[in-house]
Design a protein around this motif. Sequence first.
Motif, PDB file in Angstrom:
ATOM      1  N   PHE A 296       0.819  -1.219   0.000  1.00 19.38           N
ATOM      2  CA  PHE A 296       0.000   0.000   0.000  1.00 19.38           C
ATOM      3  C   PHE A 296       0.856   1.274   0.000  1.00 19.38           C
ATOM      4  N   ASP A 297       2.114   1.151   0.474  1.00 16.15           N
ATOM      5  CA  ASP A 297       2.987   2.332   0.502  1.00 16.15           C
ATOM      6  C   ASP A 297       3.299   2.853  -0.896  1.00 16.15           C
ATOM      7  N   ILE A 298       3.194   1.990  -1.890  1.00 15.84           N
ATOM      8  CA  ILE A 298       3.553   2.428  -3.243  1.00 15.84           C
ATOM      9  C   ILE A 298       2.356   2.365  -4.187  1.00 15.84           C
ATOM     10  N   ALA A 299       1.166   2.031  -3.653  1.00 19.45           N
ATOM     11  CA  ALA A 299       0.000   1.880  -4.523  1.00 19.45           C
ATOM     12  C   ALA A 299      -0.664   3.229  -4.789  1.00 19.45           C
ATOM     13  N   ASP A 300      -1.046   3.459  -6.032  1.00 19.35           N
ATOM     14  CA  ASP A 300      -1.789   4.667  -6.370  1.00 19.35           C
ATOM     15  C   ASP A 300      -3.248   4.528  -5.931  1.00 19.35           C
ATOM     16  N   PHE A 301      -3.717   3.283  -5.908  1.00 20.52           N
ATOM     17  CA  PHE A 301      -5.071   3.018  -5.441  1.00 20.52           C
ATOM     18  C   PHE A 301      -5.028   1.713  -4.655  1.00 20.52           C
ATOM     19  N   GLY A 302      -5.281   1.812  -3.372  1.00 24.48           N
ATOM     20  CA  GLY A 302      -5.225   0.615  -2.528  1.00 24.48           C
ATOM     21  C   GLY A 302      -6.593   0.301  -1.958  1.00 24.48           C
ATOM     22  N   ILE A 303      -6.928  -0.975  -1.947  1.00 24.67           N
ATOM     23  CA  ILE A 303      -8.194  -1.390  -1.338  1.00 24.67           C
ATOM     24  C   ILE A 303      -7.895  -2.401  -0.246  1.00 24.67           C
ATOM     25  N   VAL A 304      -8.310  -2.071   0.975  1.00 27.16           N
ATOM     26  CA  VAL A 304      -8.206  -3.031   2.058  1.00 27.16           C
ATOM     27  C   VAL A 304      -9.481  -3.866   2.002  1.00 27.16           C
ATOM     28  N   GLY A 305      -9.353  -5.104   1.577  1.00 34.97           N
ATOM     29  CA  GLY A 305     -10.549  -5.924   1.433  1.00 34.97           C
ATOM     30  C   GLY A 305     -10.203  -7.306   0.928  1.00 34.97           C
ATOM     31  N   ASP A 306     -11.230  -8.103   0.729  1.00 35.37           N
ATOM     32  CA  ASP A 306     -11.057  -9.494   0.319  1.00 35.37           C
ATOM     33  C   ASP A 306     -11.027  -9.578  -1.214  1.00 35.37           C
ATOM     34  N   VAL A 307      -9.940 -10.098  -1.755  1.00 33.86           N
ATOM     35  CA  VAL A 307      -9.844 -10.186  -3.225  1.00 33.86           C
ATOM     36  C   VAL A 307     -11.007 -10.980  -3.808  1.00 33.86           C
ATOM     37  N   PHE A 308     -11.535 -11.944  -3.032  1.00 32.71           N
ATOM     38  CA  PHE A 308     -12.581 -12.808  -3.587  1.00 32.71           C
ATOM     39  C   PHE A 308     -13.950 -12.118  -3.651  1.00 32.71           C
ATOM     40  N   THR A 309     -14.080 -10.956  -3.007  1.00 32.03           N
ATOM     41  CA  THR A 309     -15.320 -10.193  -3.218  1.00 32.03           C
ATOM     42  C   THR A 309     -15.064  -8.985  -4.123  1.00 32.03           C
ATOM     43  N   VAL A 310     -13.908  -8.327  -3.941  1.00 30.95           N
ATOM     44  CA  VAL A 310     -13.648  -7.095  -4.711  1.00 30.95           C
ATOM     45  C   VAL A 310     -13.401  -7.413  -6.188  1.00 30.95           C
ATOM     46  N   VAL A 311     -12.595  -8.450  -6.461  1.00 30.30           N
ATOM     47  CA  VAL A 311     -12.207  -8.707  -7.852  1.00 30.30           C
ATOM     48  C   VAL A 311     -13.394  -9.146  -8.710  1.00 30.30           C
ATOM     49  N   PRO A 312     -14.251 -10.068  -8.235  1.00 29.66           N
ATOM     50  CA  PRO A 312     -15.419 -10.403  -9.074  1.00 29.66           C
ATOM     51  C   PRO A 312     -16.282  -9.176  -9.387  1.00 29.66           C
ATOM     52  N   GLN A 313     -16.421  -8.300  -8.381  1.00 32.28           N
ATOM     53  CA  GLN A 313     -17.192  -7.075  -8.615  1.00 32.28           C
ATOM     54  C   GLN A 313     -16.508  -6.191  -9.668  1.00 32.28           C
ATOM     55  N   LEU A 314     -15.189  -6.119  -9.588  1.00 36.62           N
ATOM     56  CA  LEU A 314     -14.419  -5.332 -10.563  1.00 36.62           C
ATOM     57  C   LEU A 314     -14.586  -5.915 -11.966  1.00 36.62           C
ATOM     58  N   ILE A 315     -14.478  -7.246 -12.056  1.00 37.38           N
ATOM     59  CA  ILE A 315     -14.610  -7.897 -13.375  1.00 37.38           C
ATOM     60  C   ILE A 315     -15.991  -7.606 -13.960  1.00 37.38           C
TER      61      ILE A 315
END
Lengths: 324, 260
Positions: A296-315
């Motif tokens: 997160f120190d180098i991320a332009d956009f960071g999400i604290v969350g579960d990849v298995f819920t955030v990524v399907p929503q993103l897709i």
Amino acid sequence: MSNILALIEVSHHGDLADSTPSLLAAAAKLGTPVAVVVTVPGAGSALVEKLGQLGAAQVYLAQSEQVGTFLVTPQVDALALAMSTFNPGAILTVNSVEGRDVAARLAARIDAGLVIDAVDLRSEGPSIVATHSVFGGAYTVESTVQGGRAIVTVRQGAIEGQADAAVPVVTTVSLESDTGRSAVIDEVIDNVVVSARPPLRGASTVVSGGRGLGSQEKFALVERLADALGAAVGASRAAVDAGFVSQASQVGQTGVTVSPQLYVALGISGAIQHRAGMQTAKTIVAINKDADAPIFDIADFGIVGDVFTVVPQLIEAIESRSKK
Amino acid sequence: MKIVVLVKQVPDTYGERILDPATGLVDRSGSDAVIDEIDERALEVALSYKDAHKDAEVVVLSMGSAAVTVGLRKGLAMGADSAVHVLDSALRGADVGWTSTVLAAALTATGFDLVIAGNESTDGGGGVVPAMVAERLGVPPITYLESVQISDDEVAGERGTGQGKLRVHAALPAVISITERLPEARFPKFKGIMSAKKKPFTVLSLEDLGIDPAVTFAGVGRSVVLQTTKRPARASGKKIVDEGNAGVELADFLVAGHLI
């Protein structure tokens, strides 16, 4: 302008390597590009026109029955021979496994100065100045060669642009190497390409997964997002060591260094070794459960969350946009 | 069979690695120095051969500052029979050309049937020294091996290239370099650590190797650093906690940046 020798890599099927345009563009920045092509007799002439389109003013076709049988030695001998014809201001090879071997052996043989992994090149009077990106992009270093001829290995795809097309002057020579100093090639095993995804090296978008994916089956989520974005698939060392994905996908210190427009890190904590392989990406996105993950120190956009819920929503969001 | 393993001391990659802006050289005082992990794997290749061939002799060889002693001692503790350290203040800032010349001279002094190195160091990352050493010694190099078979008069294995894998072999004496595909190194055992103290440890200067820099390196091209710039640290940007809508927010961010 001085002649600049560029050792062109040719696959054992006789095709030009993807690195060819960038290497000739690098040569054109320094002088007159001379493409040195080493093949079995008769196989090189088919490449001349294409090399001219890519900017080779001269093509030096070195033919040897030993190409494909003896490792690296025919290429070293061909460059040494071409040097006596062209008296070049510099000799360039690709910073690949083969290109480095050739450059290393030639430098030792002729006592040239060897400059490794240049990401940019320029002439300064009679000298050549190379730019390097060191420690995963943490430092930019400029170097040159003093007191002798310069041999430079050029990072694959680092130098953009294209040299002006030319109708090359062709020189053909036959070559026979002393094979006592050479390893022997017993077999060539092709890379089996099963993926339609872009190769990791040079991809404009990379989606990488880490230990947070949990298993090889669940790593498929990384591939799904990569396909939605038209991206290459990468991985952290932890994911590779855990067997989620093959070592060829490893991004970082000991894997591939990438510099894409967009880097998406899924379930990757961001150990310094991993960051060293991706921190020059233009935009970095990270999704991780651990709010304190160093990524997160180098991320332009960071999400604290579960990849298995955030990524399907993103897709889903990406796919619904592309349908509009 | 005499196997010499080339070992390099590098800044630990678990810490921050620093370049001295004045010289462009790696600041070796700024971070912990360790044996490069890839060189430990190279030593493992030699030691596992020795496990099966008790008459094999394994030497660890390094060129570097006094700090290298620690790494060579670790190599002895892991099971190498002797260590050779080329130590000379004239070698500070040596480029790959100088380094390969000195290592080749040291290998001529020790004698060898097979030289094993890591494919590339984690600090310089050049990946050229093993092939340069082989060229200077007039023996075949095989670099970037992903598997290694050693027999009495030959070394063979597979190497990865961008375009596929090659199965290759070379007659001994030869120089090889190995990749991370080879197994991790063993840990030194207590018995090994104790016996390491009694093993031969030779320190050689350039004079011992018959090298006078002013003569040997006259007319030799040398790569030198002109300038070093530290890249500004990357700042973190927006960070949100997922409250059920983060995937959509991320999609919006990517659209706004023309990334999709």
